[in-house]
Design an enzyme around this catalytic site. Structure first.
Site, PDB file in Angstrom:
ATOM      1  N   HIS A 170      17.436  71.456 -51.364  1.00 10.68           N
ATOM      2  CA  HIS A 170      17.779  70.044 -51.109  1.00 10.68           C
ATOM      3  C   HIS A 170      19.177  69.695 -51.602  1.00 10.68           C
ATOM      4  O   HIS A 170      19.451  68.563 -51.965  1.00 10.68           O
ATOM      5  CB  HIS A 170      16.737  69.102 -51.741  1.00 10.68           C
ATOM      6  CG  HIS A 170      15.324  69.557 -51.510  1.00 10.68           C
ATOM      7  ND1 HIS A 170      14.788  69.674 -50.248  1.00 10.68           N
ATOM      8  CD2 HIS A 170      14.369  69.981 -52.372  1.00 10.68           C
ATOM      9  CE1 HIS A 170      13.551  70.143 -50.340  1.00 10.68           C
ATOM     10  NE2 HIS A 170      13.279  70.333 -51.616  1.00 10.68           N
ATOM     11  N   ARG A 171      20.033  70.701 -51.665  1.00  7.42           N
ATOM     12  CA  ARG A 171      21.421  70.517 -52.126  1.00  7.42           C
ATOM     13  C   ARG A 171      21.505  70.002 -53.561  1.00  7.42           C
ATOM     14  O   ARG A 171      22.496  69.417 -53.966  1.00  7.42           O
ATOM     15  CB  ARG A 171      22.204  69.576 -51.196  1.00  7.42           C
ATOM     16  CG  ARG A 171      22.192  70.032 -49.744  1.00  7.42           C
ATOM     17  CD  ARG A 171      23.561  69.936 -49.086  1.00  7.42           C
ATOM     18  NE  ARG A 171      23.581  70.668 -47.833  1.00  7.42           N
ATOM     19  CZ  ARG A 171      23.287  70.127 -46.652  1.00  7.42           C
ATOM     20  NH1 ARG A 171      22.962  68.872 -46.565  1.00  7.42           N
ATOM     21  NH2 ARG A 171      23.341  70.860 -45.565  1.00  7.42           N
TER      22      ARG A 171
END
Ligand SMILES: Cc1cc2nc3c(=O)[nH]c(=O)nc-3n(C[C@H](O)[C@H](O)[C@H](O)COP(=O)(O)O)c2cc1C
Length: 192
Positions: A170-171
């Protein structure tokens, strides 16, 4: 958790040597001219220890001219298979003649002759001109030892700042920053 970024770099490089299909020591080298205009290209890292990161090149190349005018550099390793990057920044210093000579002696004869034949980063009118220069160097050195060309040399990037970047879902990536603090290092995190 290593608290010495040079040791942590060695651990990551050892993992990259196992994971990367080619050139785990390839790094982007960013330099800037006297006016601050940046340029970047890949080089191979040919030595690393607590003093810094060594690469070899022609002193009269574009990067060589920029480092002479502005002796600082930034390096970037991106190990795609591991989804990791390491950023390194600091001043550069020339590698000693003895160190450059001993590395040059390990290169293949063809690479040694290529270093003599290439006027790196200068305009070339035709590939055939380069091939003719290469053939000329072959004749010049015949079967004798090929010495290091006087304008072919090494630079060492003395790390003042390291950032180790790890991909996360999710970065929500992890960024560990090490900054030189006297004889040691201060460590912190950065938002991704
Ligand atoms: C993977 C890779 C490794 C390279 N290694 C070197 C190197 O160690 N030294 C070098 O002078 N050029 C190396 N090159 C070529 C440089 O990227 C560049 O084309 C050349 O040094 C001229 O750059 P300049 O005009 O900015 O000086 C490499 C290129 C690649 C793609």
């Amino acid at each position: 958790m290593a608290d010495d970024p040079h040791a942590l770099f060695d651990e990551w490089l050892a993992e990259a040597r196992l994971a990367e299909p080619n050139d785990p020591t390839a790094m982007a080298l960013a330099t800037a001219d006297a006016g601050g205009r940046p340029s970047v290209r890949m080089v191979l890292m040919k030595g690393h220890d607590a003093r810094g990161f060594v690469f070899y090149t022609h002193l009269d190349s574009r990067k060589g001219g920029e480092l002479a005018a502005n002796p600082r550099a930034a390096l970037l390793f991106h190990w795609k298979s591991l989804r990791r990057q390491v950023r390194i920044e600091g001043p550069v210093e020339p590698v000693s003649d003895a160190e450059a000579d001993s590395y040059f002696a390990t290169r293949s004869r063809d690479s040694q002759l290529g270093a003599w034949a290439s006027d790196q980063s200068r305009p070339l009118d035709a590939r055939a001109t380069f091939e003719a220069r290469y053939a000329e160097m072959r004749r010049r050195f015949e079967d004798g030892e090929v010495p290091r060309p006087p304008r072919w040399a090494g630079w060492r990037v003395v790390a003042e700042r390291f950032e180790f970047w790890t991909d996360r879902d999710h970065r929500l990536h992890e960024r560990r920053l090490f900054s030189r603090a006297g004889e040691g290092w201060s460590e912190g995190l950065l938002y991704p």
